[in-house]
Design an enzyme around this catalytic site. Structure first.
Site, PDB file in Angstrom:
ATOM      1  N   GLU A  44      -5.507  -8.931  -0.383  1.00 39.28           N
ATOM      2  CA  GLU A  44      -6.294  -8.835   0.962  1.00 39.28           C
ATOM      3  C   GLU A  44      -7.566  -8.269   0.721  1.00 39.28           C
ATOM      4  O   GLU A  44      -8.215  -7.757  -0.370  1.00 39.28           O
ATOM      5  CB  GLU A  44      -5.594  -7.557   1.703  1.00 39.28           C
ATOM      6  CG  GLU A  44      -4.417  -7.838   2.319  1.00 39.28           C
ATOM      7  CD  GLU A  44      -4.096  -6.672   3.237  1.00 39.28           C
ATOM      8  OE1 GLU A  44      -5.076  -5.784   3.596  1.00 39.28           O
ATOM      9  OE2 GLU A  44      -2.895  -6.444   3.620  1.00 39.28           O
ATOM     10  N   GLU A  61       0.691  -1.196   0.000  1.00 39.61           N
ATOM     11  CA  GLU A  61       0.041   0.030   0.121  1.00 39.61           C
ATOM     12  C   GLU A  61       0.841   1.266   0.039  1.00 39.61           C
ATOM     13  O   GLU A  61       0.488   2.343   0.497  1.00 39.61           O
ATOM     14  CB  GLU A  61      -0.850  -0.066   1.291  1.00 39.61           C
ATOM     15  CG  GLU A  61      -1.905  -1.202   0.993  1.00 39.61           C
ATOM     16  CD  GLU A  61      -3.028  -1.249   1.987  1.00 39.61           C
ATOM     17  OE1 GLU A  61      -2.960  -0.225   3.043  1.00 39.61           O
ATOM     18  OE2 GLU A  61      -4.038  -1.931   1.965  1.00 39.61           O
TER      19      GLU A  61
END
EC number: 3.2.1.39
Length: 365
Positions: free
Chosen positions: A273, A128
């Site tokens: 995820e 991220e």
């Protein structure tokens, strides 16, 4: 017609049944293999690594994401046949980008020393990292780090076995509605486009963290709970010829569209995820989490309207982790720290069980 009837013997019926069983088995195994689970370790009451890997095996979870190269976990994974997405943490990205010698050392210590006993499938360089979040200080180092790790993997003779990528979140998407108009943020293209080019050239997928929960909880007035949980009874979004009944598909396909607009039409996506918390904030309930997770596992077998094929997906996370913050982050686990399952989830029957079943049928033919 008479010829067909002539061959309709008990033996042929058994062979036909065997064929149907094999097809069903392959579908079940393919669906199970689409699902992995993220192994986070931010808890002070979690089982040891060996117990965790045994839990993965006993539950037929064939894929695992590690966020850093924890050697205890890698040792426990030896011989398990579990496919691993191995994380190179954000804290190492700048160092790896600074020189090939650092990348070679990292690959030797954390990859080659465990290969082939540990089935490492991906290296996720960073998690991220984005120019629009608190990780913006790492953006200029990410692609160079990916390139260096890719070269080091090749030098180690593993270039045909391990793909190098990075895991991104949806903050990089500027437009996601309708899904076919998905595009990356204009102010992030300088960062995203080189990553997309690297993935295209190396034939690696983009790893994307997709959470319908956060979209729903941030905007419950416009996004319905059934649409977020895969339970909408009707089409919610009509996008040309494509129909969307769930938010997960819409988010996923908007990233595919964004990739295409950035020159990455051939780049695949792995959902690195996805999950739903059972407590800690608005919409985070046990029932919602159970519904989402059960439906996600089933849906991963089917694919999205844009890409109707199994979606390799990693559920976040294996355990509730009591050292995470904020409170919401403590409640994403599929299992409690005592290894008891929180939900009744089916990851698919193991291949060995199906092989034994079909073997007994063959013996009767």
């Amino acid at each position: 017609m008479s010829t067909l009837h002539k061959h309709n013997t008990p033996q042929m019926a058994a062979i036909t049944l065997l064929g149907l069983l094999l097809v069903a088995s392959s579908i079940e195994i393919a669906g199970a293999e689409s699902i992995g689970v993220c192994y986070g370790m931010l808890g002070n009451n979690l089982p040891n690594h060996w117990e965790v890997i045994q839990l993965y095996k006993s539950r037929n979870i064939g894929r695992l994401r590690l966020y850093d190269p924890n050697h205890g976990a890698l040792q426990a994974l030896k011989g398990s046949n579990i496919e691993v997405m191995l994380g190179l943490p954000n804290s190492d990205v700048k160092h790896i980008a600074s020189g090939m010698e650092h990348a070679r050392w990292w690959v030797q210590k954390n990859v080659k020393d465990f290969w082939p006993d540990v089935k490492i499938k991906y290296i996720a360089v960073g998690n991220e990292i984005s120019p629009v979040t608190g990780t913006s200080y790492l953006t200029s180092f990410l692609t160079p780090a990916m390139v260096n790790i890719y070269k080091a993997i090749g030098e180690a003779g593993l270039g045909n076995n391990i793909k190098v990528s990075t895991s991104v979140d949806m903050t990089l998407i500027g437009n996601s509605y309708p899904p076919s108009q998905g595009s990356f943020r204009n102010d992030a293209r300088w960062f995203v486009d080189p990553i997309v080019g690297f993935l295209r050239d190396t034939r690696a997928p983009l790893l994307v963290n997709i959470y319908p929960y956060f979209s729903y909880s941030g905007n419950p007035g416009q996004i319905s709970l059934p649409y977020s949980l895969f339970t909408a009874p009707n089409v919610v979004v009509q996008d040309g010829s494509r129909q969307y009944r769930n938010l997960f598909d819409a988010m996923l396909d908007s990233v595919y569209a964004a990739l295409e607009r950035s020159g990455g039409a051939s780049v695949g996506i792995v959902v690195s995820e996805s999950g739903w918390p059972s407590a800690g904030a608005f919409g985070a309930t046990y029932d919602n989490a159970a519904t989402y997770l059960k439906n996600l596992i089933q849906h991963a077998k089917e694919g999205s309207p844009r890409k109707p094929r199994p979606i390799e997906t990693y559920i976040f996370a294996m355990f509730d982790e009591n050292n995470k913050n904020p409170e919401l982050e403590k409640h994403f686990g599929l299992f409690s720290p005592n290894k008891q399952p929180k939900y009744n989830l089916n990851f698919g029957v193991s291949g060995s069980v199906e092989t034994n079943a079909t073997a007994s049928l063959i013996s009767e033919i």
